[in-house]
Design an enzyme around this catalytic site. Structure first.
Site, PDB file in Angstrom:
ATOM      1  N   TYR A  67       6.295  -8.166  -2.881  1.00 34.92           N
ATOM      2  CA  TYR A  67       7.090  -8.567  -3.691  1.00 34.92           C
ATOM      3  C   TYR A  67       7.624  -9.723  -3.856  1.00 34.92           C
ATOM      4  CZ  TYR A  67       6.881  -3.936  -0.631  1.00 34.92           C
ATOM      5  OH  TYR A  67       6.190  -3.047   0.165  1.00 34.92           O
ATOM      6  N   ASP A  85       9.273  11.894   8.471  1.00 32.83           N
ATOM      7  CA  ASP A  85       8.571   9.932   8.884  1.00 32.83           C
ATOM      8  C   ASP A  85       9.307   9.139   9.055  1.00 32.83           C
ATOM      9  OD1 ASP A  85       7.977   7.396   8.214  1.00 32.83           O
ATOM     10  OD2 ASP A  85       8.311   7.547   5.404  1.00 32.83           O
ATOM     11  N   TYR A 126      12.519   6.057   1.091  1.00 32.86           N
ATOM     12  CA  TYR A 126      10.860   5.230   0.483  1.00 32.86           C
ATOM     13  C   TYR A 126       9.731   5.862   1.762  1.00 32.86           C
ATOM     14  CZ  TYR A 126       7.932   1.462   1.131  1.00 32.86           C
ATOM     15  OH  TYR A 126       6.863   0.178   1.127  1.00 32.86           O
ATOM     16  N   LYS A 144       4.093   1.943  12.821  1.00 37.59           N
ATOM     17  CA  LYS A 144       4.660   0.447  13.338  1.00 37.59           C
ATOM     18  C   LYS A 144       4.241   0.645  14.288  1.00 37.59           C
ATOM     19  CE  LYS A 144       8.255  -0.107   9.127  1.00 37.59           C
ATOM     20  NZ  LYS A 144       7.132  -1.539   8.090  1.00 37.59           N
TER      21      LYS A 144
END
Length: 430
Positions: free
Chosen positions: A9, A240, A137, A269
């Site tokens: 990014y 998600d 996202y 995560k």
């Protein structure tokens, strides 16, 4: 000498040299300059135990002395078997089957393929599109990019390359909204399902907290209503929980707030406490049993090389044990109290002309501004105060490690608030 590392990014022409991390301890990491910075972002929301946690480090060391890796194709091993059983135990009832992979994005790819093949095996091959929400996202791999917000998301450049799916409006009713207040959002979702359910295989959702799409927070009543709509229209529900899983919203999983079991759930995560990359896609009997049959087409054709990696499974087991034994849900409740007191209840902050909204959920807080220019320079400002903040777009947020003390968390919230009051002019005048 310029580093050959290509950073994510980053604008290559204008990016500043990246600070070099040489170590970490607890909620802080240490730079080669000697600076010790409070990590307000939990290293992209995964380092829930902080850095160099002795039990997690020891678990990796012990497992490395036994078995670092072996393929899961045609083989198995104790850490994978144990972790699968533990995930079935702690997740919503009915998620009885675990497919491992190596990252959250890949875990979502697995979920989508699983949904498409599920419908194919049931004689409904037309149900091969996904339905997702605006502001969503789900990752940066190709399949995931196709189900991220196509307008405000970061992947519009690739629109011509991606398959086309369906989108429903992002819910507007906040976390505290009651059943009646979410009805308009559910009506909008119903409209898309009524029009396209014949080709929609699954609804993908970041439950309660749309993380990288702007930290939009939604009501448990919306989750339950969406779950009921999926049942009505023969559409699988995929949660998600890559960002929301393992306590981030205040419960072990966001699904727990609504007391629903999705057909498929994706975890990553916090799964390993951030110490190694790993993911798990869990499925109900309904989904799993559709793959039982005699045809070659009944085999699920997916197999990441590092799925079920023994090191990752072993540290994930230790992470879960620490979470439960050290009452992390109690810690999260305490952190939530500080975030509410210091940010949500600060009328002066909320009234600042640059501030559009302040939101808090579990161990997550965000200050949304009207114009991203209002946050230009905030990272350097926070660093000068011993805090690592990495805002994106119009959102200045914190997702701290759960071991962060109240004192340290106030150091983070002070840096976030003081940015607006020590920089006296509003964004329009900068």
């Amino acid at each position: 000498m310029t580093s050959p590392v290509w950073h994510p990014y980053a604008h290559l022409k204008t990016q500043a040299p990246a600070p070099k991390v040489v170590g970490g301890d607890g909620p802080r990491f240490i730079l080669d300059t000697g600076e010790s910075l409070l990590d307000a972002t939990c290293s992209w929301w995964c380092m829930i135990h902080g850095y160099r946690h002795p039990r997690l480090v020891r678990a990796i060391q012990q497992q490395a002395d036994e078995l670092c890796h072996v393929m899961l194709g045609g083989l198995t091993h104790a850490p994978a078997d144990r972790l699968a059983r533990e995930l079935v135990r702690v997740t919503p009832e009915g998620l009885n089957h675990v497919f491992f992979s190596d990252s959250g994005s890949v875990g979502m790819e697995v979920a989508m393929k699983m949904a498409v093949q599920y419908h194919y095996l049931r004689g409904k091959p037309a149900k091969h599109r996904m339905l997702t929400l605006m502001k969503a996202y789900h990752g940066d791999t190709a399949g995931c990019m196709a189900v991220c917000d196509p307008e405000e998301g970061m992947h519009s450049l690739f629109a011509g390359f991606l398959p086309q799916h369906h989108f429903a409006p992002a819910p507007t009713a906040g976390f505290e909204a009651g059943k009646d207040e979410v009805q308009a959002d559910l009506d909008a979702l119903r409209a898309v399902l009524e029009a396209h359910h014949d080709e929609i295989g699954a609804l993908l959702m970041e439950p309660l907290l749309q993380a990288a799409g702007g930290l939009n927070m939604t009501s448990p009543h919306y989750l339950r209503g969406a779950w009921e709509l999926c049942d009505e229209f023969d559409v699988l529900m995929i949660f998600d929980e890559v960002a929301t899983g393992f306590g981030r919203t205040g419960r072990m999983f966001a699904a727990d707030h609504a007391d629903v079991t999705p057909d498929i759930m994706v975890l990553s995560k916090g799964l390993t406490g951030g110490y190694l990359g790993h993911a798990a896609t869990l499925a109900t009997d309904r989904v799993h049993d559709a793959f039982i049959g005699d045809s070659e087409l009944h085999a699920f054709m997916h197999g990441p090389t590092f799925m079920g990696n023994p090191l990752a499974c072993r540290v994930a087991l230790e992470s879960l044990a620490v979470f439960e034994e050290d009452d992390y849900l109690g810690r999260i409740q305490s952190l939530n109290g500080v975030l509410r007191e210091e940010l949500l209840d600060d009328a002066t902050l909320r009234a600042h002309p640059d501030v559009a909204d302040v939101r808090v959920l579990g161990a997550t807080a965000v200050i949304e501004v009207h114009d991203a220019e209002a946050l230009k320079g905030v990272a350097d400002f926070a660093r000068s105060r011993g805090v690592w903040l990495r805002p994106f777009g119009r959102w200045l947020y914190t997702m701290p490690a759960y071991i962060t003390s109240k004192y340290d968390l106030r150091q983070i919230t002070d840096a976030m608030k003081h940015w607006f009051f020590e920089c006296h002019t509003t964004s329009s005048a900068r």
